[in-house]
Each structure stands twice: as structure tokens, then as C-alpha cells.
Scaffold this motif. Structure first.
Motif, PDB file in Angstrom:
ATOM      1  N   ASP A 117     -32.950   5.774 133.439  1.00 34.50           N
ATOM      2  CA  ASP A 117     -32.421   6.025 132.225  1.00 34.50           C
ATOM      3  C   ASP A 117     -31.515   7.291 132.545  1.00 34.50           C
ATOM      4  N   GLU A 122     -33.187  15.149 128.405  1.00 37.29           N
ATOM      5  CA  GLU A 122     -34.504  15.342 128.763  1.00 37.29           C
ATOM      6  C   GLU A 122     -34.500  16.695 129.987  1.00 37.29           C
ATOM      7  N   SER A 166     -28.052   6.016 128.294  1.00 38.02           N
ATOM      8  CA  SER A 166     -28.592   6.112 126.858  1.00 38.02           C
ATOM      9  C   SER A 166     -27.739   7.037 125.844  1.00 38.02           C
ATOM     10  N   LYS A 196     -27.195   1.679 119.987  1.00 40.48           N
ATOM     11  CA  LYS A 196     -28.308   2.441 119.885  1.00 40.48           C
ATOM     12  C   LYS A 196     -28.126   3.350 118.668  1.00 40.48           C
ATOM     13  N   PHE A 205     -41.375   9.104 121.380  1.00 40.78           N
ATOM     14  CA  PHE A 205     -40.652   9.468 122.390  1.00 40.78           C
ATOM     15  C   PHE A 205     -40.323  10.756 122.853  1.00 40.78           C
ATOM     16  N   ARG A 206     -39.674  11.393 121.862  1.00 39.69           N
ATOM     17  CA  ARG A 206     -39.334  12.838 122.093  1.00 39.69           C
ATOM     18  C   ARG A 206     -40.757  13.788 122.429  1.00 39.69           C
ATOM     19  N   ARG A 218     -28.734  13.527 116.154  1.00 40.80           N
ATOM     20  CA  ARG A 218     -28.168  12.747 117.115  1.00 40.80           C
ATOM     21  C   ARG A 218     -27.168  12.062 116.312  1.00 40.80           C
ATOM     22  N   GLN A 222     -25.139   8.665 117.694  1.00 39.85           N
ATOM     23  CA  GLN A 222     -25.941   7.538 117.605  1.00 39.85           C
ATOM     24  C   GLN A 222     -25.571   6.496 116.397  1.00 39.85           C
ATOM     25  N   LYS A 249     -31.139  -1.162 120.374  1.00 36.85           N
ATOM     26  CA  LYS A 249     -32.247  -0.056 120.317  1.00 36.85           C
ATOM     27  C   LYS A 249     -32.266   0.431 119.022  1.00 36.85           C
ATOM     28  N   SER A 275     -40.757   3.688 121.114  1.00 33.17           N
ATOM     29  CA  SER A 275     -42.192   4.409 120.899  1.00 33.17           C
ATOM     30  C   SER A 275     -42.512   4.383 119.571  1.00 33.17           C
ATOM     31  N   TYR A 314     -43.479  -0.612 125.560  1.00 25.28           N
ATOM     32  CA  TYR A 314     -44.634   0.220 125.988  1.00 25.28           C
ATOM     33  C   TYR A 314     -45.928  -0.923 126.214  1.00 25.28           C
TER      34      TYR A 314
END
Ligand code: PBG
Length: 324
Positions: A117, A122, A166, A196, A205-206, A218, A222, A249, A275, A314
Motif C-alpha cells: 500500500d 500511516e 491508495s 476509493k 482499519f484506522r 478525508r 476521497q 473500495k 475492514s 480480511y
């Protein structure tokens, strides 16, 4: 017309198998992994039962388990030990993802396709996907692009087989493509998170990646969940800029988008079963409200039926077990 035409004739027993239009194979699955530089044993993500942060030293074992199940690919997300305003821990040769890629490649070589990714969220102290002007709290597009190029090249250098940007910055695919080409990585493909959406389904996920942000959201980069035509334009631009695979996504709330893009474009398409989609099923199953295995299978099958060629999920390991 009834009574001559009876649809139920083809629904029973082996004939049901013969007329099945869609199938799910282990070859469709991509296993997401959170590699965490700050831990020395696996740690379960509170909001994602069964999903773990994995220390760098153990990531090859996790990948091996996936490979033994027949899963062809994994996608890596890094949780670094240091963060700053620029996300500098995203592109060093010895940073978390670069080390993880080497660990996996040393252990498995061609037996596992390693996707990374490519984003800053992150690695930045503010948790945003790009450079920020703190006066205006604006997420800056153009100053972010060279950093994304640098991250992609560092991943390729470590041995990544494919990069997956991403961050939804405009122009990111062409900058990443030329950065890779200029550094002799012309054969490393780009899987673009093309459509996305700005989705509340990314919540867990966060939590897992420690990438929540402290101000703003975002929604300036996004997509608006209300839009569908815009997804076509996004995908067309990414393809023109050099994307080899396009992604939609999240997946389940956006099956119409998957279907539209599949109908419109000929290039391979991925869907990210995110997620929140995972956690919803897990939570309902834990309450005894849904049959987890059946719901997992039906969900992933529907994503394929809509037109996805591959699914980041997942559930990859669980699904692979079930398919065995
Ligand atoms: C950004 C990124 C996100 C996800 C994948 N890549 C989070 C975001 O945009 O906030 C979400 C995936 C998921 O929810 O499973 N690096």
C-alpha cells in the motif's frame, strides 16, 4: 411460460453445479497484513477479531501460512515506530514495509506476490494522506506526489512485486509510473485504488493501522458515496496515467460501481472488502445472529459476480480454508 417452463428443473443436485455462473477460487484472494514495527509478538486488532498486527520478524511466517493455503498475494500496510509531519518513515530502506517485503521475499520468493500500500497516512503525525498546510488545514496535492513516487520506488527496491497507491491524490499514478520507470522498475505494475470512497467502513482499519486523523477528514480527496459517473472518470484517468489494475473500495456497498467499471473497461479489476465489512459480519456472528462462513462466502461471491477479478479481504485465509 409456466407450466412448460419450470425454472426449478435446473436448481437441484449436480445440475445446480453445472449451471453455476460465478465461482470463487483461492486465486481471487489477496491477504492484507498489518506489519507493526513497535511490537514483538502478534496483537489482535480490537475491532477486527481474528486480524492481527504482526511484528516484522514474524511477517514471513504469516505469509507462509497464506502461501500454504494457496493464496497467491498479500498486501502490506506498515505501522512505523516514528511518525512526523512528512511521513519520513515511509520511504527508508530499513523502514517497516521495506523490511517486511525483504523478509517475505527471502522466505517465499516467487511463491508469494507482495503488494504494498502506497500512502502517507500511516506515517504522518497528523494521520493525513498527504502534506498538510497547517494554517488552512488543507491537504496539499502536488507537494505530496514526489513523496508517493519515492515510497513506491523504495518498496520496489526492497522487492515488492506491485505497488498500490491508495491516497487519492490527483496525478499520483503518472508520478509513480515515471518514478518507477526512471529507477529501472518498468515491470512493476500499479494497482490503483481508482474509485476509493470516503467511507465510514474504514473505521476498524484506522484502529488497526493507527492512522486516524486529529483534525479534518478525508472528504477533500476521497469520493462522495453519492457519485457513480465520477468513478468512471477516475478510473479512465488512472488507466490513462498508467494503472495496470483498477480498484473499487469499499466493495459490498459499491457493487454497482464494480459492475459499471467492469462493463466500461477491459483492464483487470480489484475490489477491497474493507475492514468495516469484515467487522460487521464478525460482530453479528459473535452474537449468533448470522452464520459467519455462509455470509462470508456469499459476500465474496457477490463481489466476483459484480465483476471483480480479485478481492482484497480480511477473510482471505478463512475463505481459502473453506475452499480447500
Ligand atoms: C490508506 C488506506 C485505508 C485503507 C486502505 N488504505 C484507510 C483510509 O483511507 O483511511 C482502508 C482499508 C480498510 O478499511 O480495510 N492507506
Amino acid at each position: 411460460m409456466f407450466p412448460e417452463r419450470r425454472m426449478r428443473r435446473l436448481r437441484n443436485g449436480k445440475i445446480r453445479d453445472l449451471v453455476r455462473e460465478t465461482s470463487l477460487s483461492v486465486n481471487d484472494l489477496i491477504h492484507p497484513v498489518f506489519v507493526n514495527e513497535t511490537i514483538d509478538s502478534v496483537r489482535e486488532v480490537a475491532s477486527m477479531p481474528g486480524i492481527f498486527n504482526v511484528p516484522v520478524e514474524m511477517v514471513a511466517d504469516d505469509a507462509k501460512e497464506a502461501a500454504d493455503l494457496g493464496i497467491p498475494a498479500i498486501i502490506l500496510f506498515g505501522v512505523p515506530s516514528t511518525k512526523d509531519e512528512k511521513g519520513s518513515s515511509a520511504w527508508g530502506d530499513d523502514d517497516v514495509v521495506q523490511r517486511a517485503v525483504r523478509e517475505i521475499k527471502n522466505e517465499l520468493g516467487k511463491d508469494m506476490l507482495v503488494i504494498t500500500d502506497v500512502c502517507l497516512c500511516e506515517y504522518t503525525s497528523h494521520g493525513h494522506c498527504g502534506m498538510v498546510d497547517f494554517e488552512t488545514e488543507e491537504i496539499l496535492n502536488d507537494p505530496t506526489l514526489p513523496l508517493l513516487g519515492k515510497i513506491a520506488v523504495s518498496h520496489a527496491k526492497a522487492g515488492a512485486d506491485m505497488v498500490a497507491p491508495s491516497g487519492m491524490m490527483d496525478g499520483m499514478i503518472s508520478v509513480i509510473r515515471s518514478s518507477l520507470d526512471d529507477n529501472n522498475f518498468k515491470d512493476v505494475p500499479i494497482m490503483s485504488y481508482a474509485a476509493k470512497y470516503s467511507s465510514a467502513f474504514y473505521g476498524p482499519f484506522r484502529d488497526a493501522a493507527g492512522s486516524g486523523c486529529c483534525f479534518g477528514d478525508r472528504s477533500t480527496h476521497q469520493m462522495d458515496p453519492a457519485n457513480s459517473n465520477e468513478a468512471l472518470l477516475e478510473a479512465a484517468l488512472d488507466i490513462e496515467e498508467g494503472a495496470d489494475i483498477i480498484m473499487v473500495k469499499p466493495a459490498l456497498p459499491y457493487l454497482d460501481i464494480i459492475y459499471r467499471l467492469k462493463t466500461e473497461f477491459e483492464i483487470p479489476m480489484a475490489a477491497y472488502n474493507v475492514s468495516g465489512e469484515y467487522s460487521m459480519i464478525k460482530a453479528a456472528a459473535q452474537n449468533g445472529w448470522l452464520d459467519e462462513k455462509k455470509v462470508m462466502y456469499e459476500s465474496l461471491l457477490s463481489i466476483k459476480r459484480a465483476g471483480a477479478d480479485m478481492i482484497i479481504t480480511y477473510f482471505a485465509k478463512d475463505m481459502a480454508h473453506m475452499l480447500k
